[in-house]
Write an enzyme that holds these catalytic residues in place. Structure first.
Site, PDB file in Angstrom:
ATOM      1  N   HIS A 127      33.413  49.183  31.228  1.00 36.84           N
ATOM      2  CA  HIS A 127      34.610  49.537  31.989  1.00 36.84           C
ATOM      3  C   HIS A 127      35.688  50.004  31.012  1.00 36.84           C
ATOM      4  CE1 HIS A 127      38.251  49.090  34.401  1.00 36.84           C
ATOM      5  NE2 HIS A 127      37.463  49.202  35.456  1.00 36.84           N
ATOM      6  N   GLU A 129      38.847  49.681  30.876  1.00 39.49           N
ATOM      7  CA  GLU A 129      39.848  48.688  30.444  1.00 39.49           C
ATOM      8  C   GLU A 129      39.288  47.857  29.290  1.00 39.49           C
ATOM      9  OE1 GLU A 129      41.612  45.901  33.400  1.00 39.49           O
ATOM     10  OE2 GLU A 129      41.561  44.475  31.748  1.00 39.49           O
ATOM     11  N   SER A 268      42.900  50.335  43.867  1.00 38.14           N
ATOM     12  CA  SER A 268      43.064  51.781  43.700  1.00 38.14           C
ATOM     13  C   SER A 268      42.849  52.534  45.015  1.00 38.14           C
ATOM     14  CB  SER A 268      42.093  52.274  42.626  1.00 38.14           C
ATOM     15  OG  SER A 268      40.812  51.747  42.856  1.00 38.14           O
TER      16      SER A 268
HETATM   17  S1  SF4 Z   1      48.552  45.045  38.259  1.00 38.59           S
HETATM   18 FE1  SF4 Z   1      46.789  46.374  38.733  1.00 38.59          FE
HETATM   19  S2  SF4 Z   1      46.522  47.663  36.966  1.00 38.59           S
HETATM   20 FE2  SF4 Z   1      47.786  45.949  36.354  1.00 38.59          FE
HETATM   21  S3  SF4 Z   1      46.346  44.481  35.560  1.00 38.59           S
HETATM   22 FE3  SF4 Z   1      46.672  43.976  37.693  1.00 38.59          FE
HETATM   23  S4  SF4 Z   1      44.993  45.044  38.735  1.00 38.59           S
HETATM   24 FE4  SF4 Z   1      45.156  45.953  36.695  1.00 38.59          FE
END
Ligand code: SF4
Length: 285
Positions: A127, A129, A268
């Site tokens: 992933h 991230e 998302s």
């Molecule tokens: S707020 Fe959204 S983008 Fe930020 S860490 Fe949490 S899930 Fe990921």
């Protein structure tokens, strides 16, 4: 039919900020090329809309090297340190939309690895991230996703300092289970639960709803890691759980004989897609 929609469904603060950043940059710099490093979010509908407005996607470091000018937006997932260095070297303008929660993990991993800790990232190694987090850890890093990975994890020095962090969207229960297995190995371990609250609350609400409905609908892109996790969680509680990307994927026949339906969505998933699903289920039943 009774419909129960999750209040936490849809864009989380990090995704909302990243998507808004891209639209803002389009507005501000109509005469310049705008790029995102990777798709800004895992959602086909949003990506299509941005492509229509001229936004291009850089898929990897090699493609980045070929860019001569323009603005590069870093998405909420964040990137490895060397990507920032590369952009600087090429003199590219960049706008950093890395979610602050992910930034915090980069900082922890950077500091801890400089102090000599071995870094363990609980998450999915492919992933973006996790690839980004990994890129702040130096060479002494492992990614652990499954119980088998955790059992097989072994370091030569039994007194080694180990710092455990998590992908922000990892399943909290699974995180705890994996940490427990690693902790049995008795290294000098610090555990930092870096699962973000938005994810935790979304997962808990989804679990609660899935446990009391006859069917559960999870809306989100197939590639969205947090939507996949939501689906897994809901499926554990409710066998009739369906994973759909848009309304077109929903087979209404599957809901004909049920009395209660729960609806949730990944971080998302844009609101218009969620609302379309909610409205159609309501109208049809
Ligand atoms: S707020 Fe959204 S983008 Fe930020 S860490 Fe949490 S899930 Fe990921």
């Amino acid at each position: 039919m009774k419909i129960e929609s999750a209040k936490t469904a849809g864009f989380c603060p990090g995704v909302k900020r990243a998507v808004e950043t891209v639209y803002e940059q389009i507005r501000l710099h109509q005469d310049q090329e705008i790029y995102t490093y990777g798709p800004i979010i895992h959602n086909e509908e949003v990506i299509k809309d941005l492509a229509g407005q001229g936004v291009k996607i850089i898929h990897n470091e090699e493609e980045l090297r070929g860019i001569r000018e323009g603005i590069v937006i870093i998405r909420s997932h964040g990137v490895a340190r060397n990507i920032y260095e590369q952009m600087e070297e090429q003199g590219l303008d960049s706008v950093d939309a890395t979610c602050p929660f992910v930034k915090k993990i980069h900082k922890i991993v950077d500091e801890e690895s400089r102090k000599g800790s071995y870094i363990v990232i609980i998450g999915n190694g492919v992933h973006p991230e996790v690839e980004g987090i990994r890129g702040w850890a130096g060479d002494r890093v492992s990614v652990i996703r499954t119980e088998e990975d955790a059992r097989a994890f072994e370091l030569e020095d039994p007194g080694q300092k180990v710092c455990i962090v998590s992908q922000t969207t990892f399943n909290y229960k699974k995180f705890k289970d994996l940490v427990e297995i690693i902790s049995e190995k008795r290294y000098d371990i610090i555990v930092l639960n870096t699962i973000c609250n938005a994810t935790k609350e979304r997962q808990e609400e989804a679990r609660r709803i899935a446990a009391r409905v006859d069917a559960m609908v999870v809306v989100g892109d197939r590639r969205s890691s947090n939507t996949q996790k939501l689906f897994e969680i809901c499926k554990e509680e409710c066998l009739n759980t369906y994973y759909i990307q848009t309304l077109d994927d929903l087979d209404m026949n599957q809901l004909r004989s049920v009395e209660t339906v729960g609806i949730t969505a990944g971080a998302s998933t844009p609101n218009n897609i969620i609302e379309e699903v909610q409205n159609n289920v309501r109208i049809n039943f």
